[in-house]
Write a protein that holds these residues in place. Structure first.
Motif, mmCIF file in Angstrom:
data_model
loop_
_atom_site.group_PDB
_atom_site.id
_atom_site.type_symbol
_atom_site.label_atom_id
_atom_site.label_comp_id
_atom_site.label_asym_id
_atom_site.label_seq_id
_atom_site.Cartn_x
_atom_site.Cartn_y
_atom_site.Cartn_z
ATOM 1 N N ALA A 163 9.390 -2.812 -1.616
ATOM 2 C CA ALA A 163 8.676 -4.277 -1.569
ATOM 3 C C ALA A 163 8.229 -4.063 -2.683
ATOM 4 C CB ALA A 163 7.919 -4.500 -0.454
ATOM 5 N N GLY A 164 8.282 -3.475 -3.552
ATOM 6 C CA GLY A 164 7.081 -3.500 -4.975
ATOM 7 C C GLY A 164 6.124 -3.783 -4.736
ATOM 8 N N THR A 165 5.345 -4.341 -5.065
ATOM 9 C CA THR A 165 3.521 -4.955 -4.981
ATOM 10 C C THR A 165 3.645 -6.571 -3.994
ATOM 11 O OG1 THR A 165 3.406 -6.582 -6.896
ATOM 12 C CG2 THR A 165 3.299 -3.873 -6.879
ATOM 13 N N GLY A 166 4.538 -6.381 -3.412
ATOM 14 C CA GLY A 166 4.545 -7.573 -2.876
ATOM 15 C C GLY A 166 3.500 -8.078 -1.621
ATOM 16 N N ARG A 167 3.112 -8.396 -1.283
ATOM 17 C CA ARG A 167 1.878 -8.808 -0.118
ATOM 18 C C ARG A 167 2.994 -9.745 1.462
ATOM 19 N NH1 ARG A 167 -2.194 -7.048 -2.004
ATOM 20 N NH2 ARG A 167 -4.118 -7.488 0.057
ATOM 21 N N VAL A 168 2.436 -8.828 2.204
ATOM 22 C CA VAL A 168 2.967 -8.981 3.506
ATOM 23 C C VAL A 168 1.395 -9.906 4.480
ATOM 24 C CG1 VAL A 168 3.069 -7.123 4.623
ATOM 25 C CG2 VAL A 168 4.368 -8.963 5.820
ATOM 26 N N SER A 169 1.496 -11.202 5.421
ATOM 27 C CA SER A 169 0.923 -11.846 5.548
ATOM 28 C C SER A 169 1.088 -11.289 7.441
ATOM 29 C CB SER A 169 0.273 -13.262 5.794
ATOM 30 O OG SER A 169 0.214 -13.165 4.748
ATOM 31 N N ALA A 170 1.561 -9.212 7.741
ATOM 32 C CA ALA A 170 1.714 -9.182 9.154
ATOM 33 C C ALA A 170 0.712 -9.576 10.232
ATOM 34 C CB ALA A 170 1.821 -7.801 9.015
ATOM 35 N N ALA A 171 0.810 -9.376 11.633
ATOM 36 C CA ALA A 171 -0.220 -9.898 12.908
ATOM 37 C C ALA A 171 0.669 -9.476 13.992
ATOM 38 C CB ALA A 171 -0.757 -11.327 12.518
ATOM 39 N N THR A 172 -0.768 -9.241 14.876
ATOM 40 C CA THR A 172 -0.259 -8.379 15.889
ATOM 41 C C THR A 172 0.775 -9.505 16.536
ATOM 42 O OG1 THR A 172 -1.857 -9.231 17.043
ATOM 43 C CG2 THR A 172 -2.039 -6.843 16.094
ATOM 44 N N ARG A 173 1.464 -9.049 17.556
ATOM 45 C CA ARG A 173 1.975 -9.785 18.530
ATOM 46 C C ARG A 173 1.433 -10.477 19.729
ATOM 47 N NH1 ARG A 173 5.894 -5.573 19.465
ATOM 48 N NH2 ARG A 173 8.006 -5.770 18.871
ATOM 49 N N ALA A 174 0.471 -9.993 19.811
ATOM 50 C CA ALA A 174 -0.553 -10.274 20.923
ATOM 51 C C ALA A 174 -1.539 -11.627 20.299
ATOM 52 C CB ALA A 174 -1.743 -9.096 21.083
ATOM 53 N N ASP A 175 -1.667 -11.657 18.839
ATOM 54 C CA ASP A 175 -2.183 -12.128 17.777
ATOM 55 C C ASP A 175 -1.489 -13.607 18.092
ATOM 56 O OD1 ASP A 175 -4.682 -10.768 17.555
ATOM 57 O OD2 ASP A 175 -4.094 -10.764 16.072
ATOM 58 N N TYR A 176 0.462 -13.626 17.716
ATOM 59 C CA TYR A 176 0.683 -14.841 18.144
ATOM 60 C C TYR A 176 0.729 -15.145 18.760
ATOM 61 C CZ TYR A 176 2.394 -12.681 13.358
ATOM 62 O OH TYR A 176 2.367 -12.538 11.555
ATOM 63 N N ALA A 177 1.024 -14.327 19.920
ATOM 64 C CA ALA A 177 0.854 -14.800 20.966
ATOM 65 C C ALA A 177 -0.131 -16.360 22.081
ATOM 66 C CB ALA A 177 0.886 -14.177 22.615
ATOM 67 N N ALA A 178 -1.167 -15.414 21.649
ATOM 68 C CA ALA A 178 -2.967 -16.119 21.430
ATOM 69 C C ALA A 178 -2.824 -17.756 20.870
ATOM 70 C CB ALA A 178 -4.132 -15.249 20.906
ATOM 71 N N ALA A 179 -1.758 -17.356 19.956
ATOM 72 C CA ALA A 179 -1.924 -18.490 19.315
ATOM 73 C C ALA A 179 -0.884 -19.511 19.584
ATOM 74 C CB ALA A 179 -1.163 -18.720 17.404
ATOM 75 N N ALA A 180 0.751 -19.073 20.459
ATOM 76 C CA ALA A 180 1.438 -20.425 21.617
ATOM 77 C C ALA A 180 0.880 -20.706 22.549
ATOM 78 C CB ALA A 180 2.599 -19.017 21.470
ATOM 79 N N ALA A 181 -0.072 -19.592 23.011
ATOM 80 C CA ALA A 181 -0.220 -19.750 23.780
ATOM 81 C C ALA A 181 -1.511 -21.665 23.756
ATOM 82 C CB ALA A 181 -1.325 -18.483 24.584
ATOM 83 N N VAL A 182 -2.578 -21.422 23.161
ATOM 84 C CA VAL A 182 -3.258 -22.320 22.527
ATOM 85 C C VAL A 182 -2.295 -23.924 22.579
ATOM 86 C CG1 VAL A 182 -5.103 -22.746 21.028
ATOM 87 C CG2 VAL A 182 -5.247 -20.640 21.473
ATOM 88 N N VAL A 183 -1.656 -23.747 21.509
ATOM 89 C CA VAL A 183 -1.011 -24.713 21.121
ATOM 90 C C VAL A 183 0.026 -25.346 22.221
ATOM 91 C CG1 VAL A 183 1.240 -25.415 19.770
ATOM 92 C CG2 VAL A 183 -0.106 -23.848 18.515
ATOM 93 N N LEU A 184 0.291 -24.601 23.509
ATOM 94 C CA LEU A 184 0.990 -25.097 24.462
ATOM 95 C C LEU A 184 0.017 -25.449 25.192
ATOM 96 C CD1 LEU A 184 4.028 -25.025 25.045
ATOM 97 C CD2 LEU A 184 3.654 -22.558 26.681
#
Length: 283
Positions: A163-184
């Motif tokens: 990946a060289g010096t590329g940056r990734v905006s990784a987050a936990t499954r729990a954070d993504y799940a919380a966002a999905a619950a909010v939207v739903l």
């Protein structure tokens, strides 16, 4: 309002159901689907409606989606088969008169060159053409992609990648799940596209440095060519087609395809996202 989460037997789907319950959605208003309902029997014991749904069986989807107001389509795990499977879900949602379909996609799916983005882009196009109200939840990488590798990294003293010096905006499954619950669960989704990722992006070199600090030892980052990275993964026992997909992910990472500074994730969940160091310490 009845809210359905597909793939509740998997890591992300289960966490979405848990988040809905934690946010105060009555269990009777939550439907959790799985190919094997026995896998989520504990949710049924808590009052959640558990129904069988198989992306490959339209009849099971028709039965599962009856009376559902909103649906979260958690993308399937069978790369190469997902477009057909997701089409079955979208068509069944249309027949059931579902009022909103949210879909777990990938960062900038509409223009990403990642191999993994192809099926996500096709699914987004299916939803757009369906006429169903929809929301795209474009998740960057999971931090668990990296924390799962911790034992191997500690054994060898190095993170490998391309990946060289590329940056990734990784987050936990729990954070993504919380966002999905909010939207739903929110009354009216404010947007149709959310670019979701951790607040603080990092390079794989910074991943190695952070793990070294947490573990109290030096961890190096070895940046390889894509071909050498693929070969190293194959040598470690990863099937070659999947190894090539992983190396392509690092190629995309190097080109910024898994980076987002939109802050949509922390805005939705109402708090800062879990940091890399927090995730590594938990691991």
């Amino acid at each position: 309002m009845t809210l359905l989460v597909t793939g509740a037997g998997g890591h992300l789907g289960r966490l979405v159901v848990e988040s809905l319950l934690e946010r105060g959605t009555p269990a009777r208003d939550v439907v959790a689907t799985a190919r094997t309902p026995e896998a989520v029997a504990d949710l049924a014991a808590r009052g959640v409606q558990v129904r069988r749904a198989d992306y490959d069986e339209p009849a099971s989807l028709d039965a599962a989606f009856a009376g559902v107001d909103r649906l979260l389509l958690v993308s399937g795990s069978e790369v190469g088969r997902r477009v057909a499977q997701h089409r079955n879900v979208v068509e069944a949602a249309g027949r059931a008169g579902v009022g909103l379909v949210a879909y777990t996609s990938i960062t900038r799916a509409d223009r990403s060159t990642l191999v993994l983005a192809e099926e996500h882009r096709a699914t987004e196009q299916l939803l757009a053409a369906s006429g169903l109200p929809h929301v795209f939840l474009r998740n960057s990488w999971y931090l668990e992609n990296y924390t799962a590798q911790v034992p191997t990294v500690l054994e060898h003293g190095a993170v490998i990648g391309s990946a060289g010096t590329g940056r990734v905006s990784a987050a936990t499954r729990a954070d993504y799940a919380a966002a999905a619950a909010v939207v739903l669960a929110q009354p009216d989704p404010a947007r149709t596209v959310y670019e979701l990722g951790g607040d603080t992006a990092f390079t794989l070199g910074e991943l190695a440095e952070t793990l070294g600090r947490v573990a109290g030892r030096e961890i190096a980052y070895r940046d390889l060519s894509a071909d050498d990275h693929t070969a190293a993964l194959v040598a470690a026992g990863v099937p070659e087609p999947y190894a090539a997909v992983l190396a392509d992910g690092d190629r995309g990472l190097s080109e910024g395809e898994l980076f987002t500074d939109a802050r949509d994730l922390s805005t939705l969940i109402g708090r800062p996202t879990t940091t890399l160091e927090q995730a590594l310490r938990s691991a």
